[in-house]
Write a protein that holds these residues in place. Sequence first.
Motif, PDB file in Angstrom:
ATOM      1  N   LYS A  10      26.622 -18.338  34.290  1.00  0.00           N
ATOM      2  CA  LYS A  10      27.762 -18.997  33.656  1.00  0.00           C
ATOM      3  C   LYS A  10      27.273 -19.820  32.461  1.00  0.00           C
ATOM      4  CE  LYS A  10      30.331 -19.306  37.935  1.00  0.00           C
ATOM      5  NZ  LYS A  10      30.860 -20.193  38.977  1.00  0.00           N
ATOM      6  N   VAL A  11      27.880 -19.612  31.327  1.00  0.00           N
ATOM      7  CA  VAL A  11      27.584 -20.378  30.119  1.00  0.00           C
ATOM      8  C   VAL A  11      28.875 -21.117  29.781  1.00  0.00           C
ATOM      9  CG1 VAL A  11      26.858 -20.285  27.709  1.00  0.00           C
ATOM     10  CG2 VAL A  11      25.945 -18.617  29.355  1.00  0.00           C
ATOM     11  N   ARG A  12      28.898 -22.413  30.019  1.00  0.00           N
ATOM     12  CA  ARG A  12      30.132 -23.188  29.901  1.00  0.00           C
ATOM     13  C   ARG A  12      29.993 -24.238  28.798  1.00  0.00           C
ATOM     14  NH1 ARG A  12      33.938 -23.508  33.797  1.00  0.00           N
ATOM     15  NH2 ARG A  12      32.409 -22.880  35.353  1.00  0.00           N
ATOM     16  N   LEU A  13      31.015 -24.309  27.949  1.00  0.00           N
ATOM     17  CA  LEU A  13      31.101 -25.316  26.908  1.00  0.00           C
ATOM     18  C   LEU A  13      32.482 -25.930  26.977  1.00  0.00           C
ATOM     19  CD1 LEU A  13      29.503 -22.636  25.620  1.00  0.00           C
ATOM     20  CD2 LEU A  13      29.234 -24.217  23.748  1.00  0.00           C
ATOM     21  N   GLU A  14      32.628 -27.130  26.427  1.00  0.00           N
ATOM     22  CA  GLU A  14      33.945 -27.727  26.290  1.00  0.00           C
ATOM     23  C   GLU A  14      34.050 -28.265  24.872  1.00  0.00           C
ATOM     24  OE1 GLU A  14      33.845 -32.169  27.969  1.00  0.00           O
ATOM     25  OE2 GLU A  14      33.513 -30.658  29.532  1.00  0.00           O
ATOM     26  N   ALA A  15      35.275 -28.347  24.384  1.00  0.00           N
ATOM     27  CA  ALA A  15      35.467 -28.785  23.003  1.00  0.00           C
ATOM     28  C   ALA A  15      36.609 -29.782  22.889  1.00  0.00           C
ATOM     29  CB  ALA A  15      35.749 -27.579  22.114  1.00  0.00           C
ATOM     30  N   ARG A  26      30.555 -29.609  23.449  1.00  0.00           N
ATOM     31  CA  ARG A  26      29.584 -30.173  24.384  1.00  0.00           C
ATOM     32  C   ARG A  26      29.176 -29.093  25.398  1.00  0.00           C
ATOM     33  NH1 ARG A  26      33.243 -33.869  23.239  1.00  0.00           N
ATOM     34  NH2 ARG A  26      34.643 -33.404  24.941  1.00  0.00           N
ATOM     35  N   THR A  27      27.886 -29.118  25.716  1.00  0.00           N
ATOM     36  CA  THR A  27      27.367 -28.223  26.743  1.00  0.00           C
ATOM     37  C   THR A  27      26.067 -28.791  27.295  1.00  0.00           C
ATOM     38  OG1 THR A  27      26.701 -25.948  27.280  1.00  0.00           O
ATOM     39  CG2 THR A  27      26.132 -26.744  25.082  1.00  0.00           C
ATOM     40  N   ARG A  28      25.898 -28.809  28.576  1.00  0.00           N
ATOM     41  CA  ARG A  28      24.677 -29.244  29.255  1.00  0.00           C
ATOM     42  C   ARG A  28      24.148 -30.569  28.737  1.00  0.00           C
ATOM     43  NH1 ARG A  28      20.306 -26.984  28.559  1.00  0.00           N
ATOM     44  NH2 ARG A  28      20.688 -25.962  26.601  1.00  0.00           N
ATOM     45  N   GLY A  29      24.994 -31.508  28.399  1.00  0.00           N
ATOM     46  CA  GLY A  29      24.547 -32.804  27.916  1.00  0.00           C
ATOM     47  C   GLY A  29      24.245 -32.836  26.430  1.00  0.00           C
ATOM     48  N   HIS A  30      24.451 -31.745  25.744  1.00  0.00           N
ATOM     49  CA  HIS A  30      24.234 -31.670  24.304  1.00  0.00           C
ATOM     50  C   HIS A  30      25.586 -31.614  23.606  1.00  0.00           C
ATOM     51  CE1 HIS A  30      20.003 -30.782  24.962  1.00  0.00           C
ATOM     52  NE2 HIS A  30      20.381 -29.898  25.870  1.00  0.00           N
ATOM     53  N   SER A  31      25.602 -32.016  22.340  1.00  0.00           N
ATOM     54  CA  SER A  31      26.837 -31.896  21.578  1.00  0.00           C
ATOM     55  C   SER A  31      26.513 -31.473  20.152  1.00  0.00           C
ATOM     56  CB  SER A  31      27.606 -33.214  21.582  1.00  0.00           C
ATOM     57  OG  SER A  31      26.846 -34.230  20.975  1.00  0.00           O
ATOM     58  N   PHE A  32      27.468 -30.801  19.541  1.00  0.00           N
ATOM     59  CA  PHE A  32      27.344 -30.413  18.138  1.00  0.00           C
ATOM     60  C   PHE A  32      28.743 -30.260  17.573  1.00  0.00           C
ATOM     61  CE2 PHE A  32      27.066 -26.572  20.693  1.00  0.00           C
ATOM     62  CZ  PHE A  32      27.882 -25.643  20.048  1.00  0.00           C
ATOM     63  N   VAL A  33      28.825 -30.288  16.249  1.00  0.00           N
ATOM     64  CA  VAL A  33      30.125 -30.156  15.607  1.00  0.00           C
ATOM     65  C   VAL A  33      30.156 -28.905  14.746  1.00  0.00           C
ATOM     66  CG1 VAL A  33      30.619 -32.628  15.596  1.00  0.00           C
ATOM     67  CG2 VAL A  33      29.481 -31.603  13.626  1.00  0.00           C
ATOM     68  N   ILE A  34      31.340 -28.348  14.660  1.00  0.00           N
ATOM     69  CA  ILE A  34      31.613 -27.204  13.795  1.00  0.00           C
ATOM     70  C   ILE A  34      32.814 -27.615  12.961  1.00  0.00           C
ATOM     71  CG2 ILE A  34      32.223 -24.756  13.708  1.00  0.00           C
ATOM     72  CD1 ILE A  34      30.968 -24.525  16.552  1.00  0.00           C
ATOM     73  N   ASP A  35      32.747 -27.390  11.667  1.00  0.00           N
ATOM     74  CA  ASP A  35      33.802 -27.858  10.770  1.00  0.00           C
ATOM     75  C   ASP A  35      33.970 -26.861   9.626  1.00  0.00           C
ATOM     76  OD1 ASP A  35      35.763 -29.539   9.747  1.00  0.00           O
ATOM     77  OD2 ASP A  35      34.394 -31.160   9.214  1.00  0.00           O
TER      78      ASP A  35
END
Length: 156
Positions: A10-15, A26-35
């Motif tokens: 399972k590869v899970r992300l939330e936005a 956000r995923t596995r305690g990491h975060s990044f932005v896409i714009d």
Amino acid sequence: MSVRMKPLIKVRLEAHCPTMSLTEVRTRGHSFVIDEPPMHHGTDVGPTPLETMLGALMSCTHVIAARIAHERGVALTFKKMTCLGMLDHRGIDKEADVPVPFPTIEMDFTAQTNMDPATLEDFKVELEQRCPMSVILRKAGTEIIQNWTFEGGATL
């Protein structure tokens, strides 16, 4: 040959989407932005979704190549990687039915290795087969051109 089944990972992300273009992932305690850039109603605080996808292709290629080299017991160090995606924007603009938004992606790699030329060719074929991002894009109809420049003399 019998293929052993493995459970799917399972590869899970939330936005969070605070504006019409900004996506905070956000995923596995990491975060990044896409714009998006301002011309597309964004604030330009991060790469676009398509730049992120091309970056993922580059990263996936790097990780899988390093894994194959490690499995084979050979040295491989990337010195430089570039990627140029040719985007057919007509589908986004509703001007045409575009089945493959990126008909061509060209990647250039400069790497140091101790592999001989025959091993390098086999290595490149295996990399194309095992890199998930490359497999996904090729199956979608994208032609991925990989230009490799190898420097000899690498040691483990």
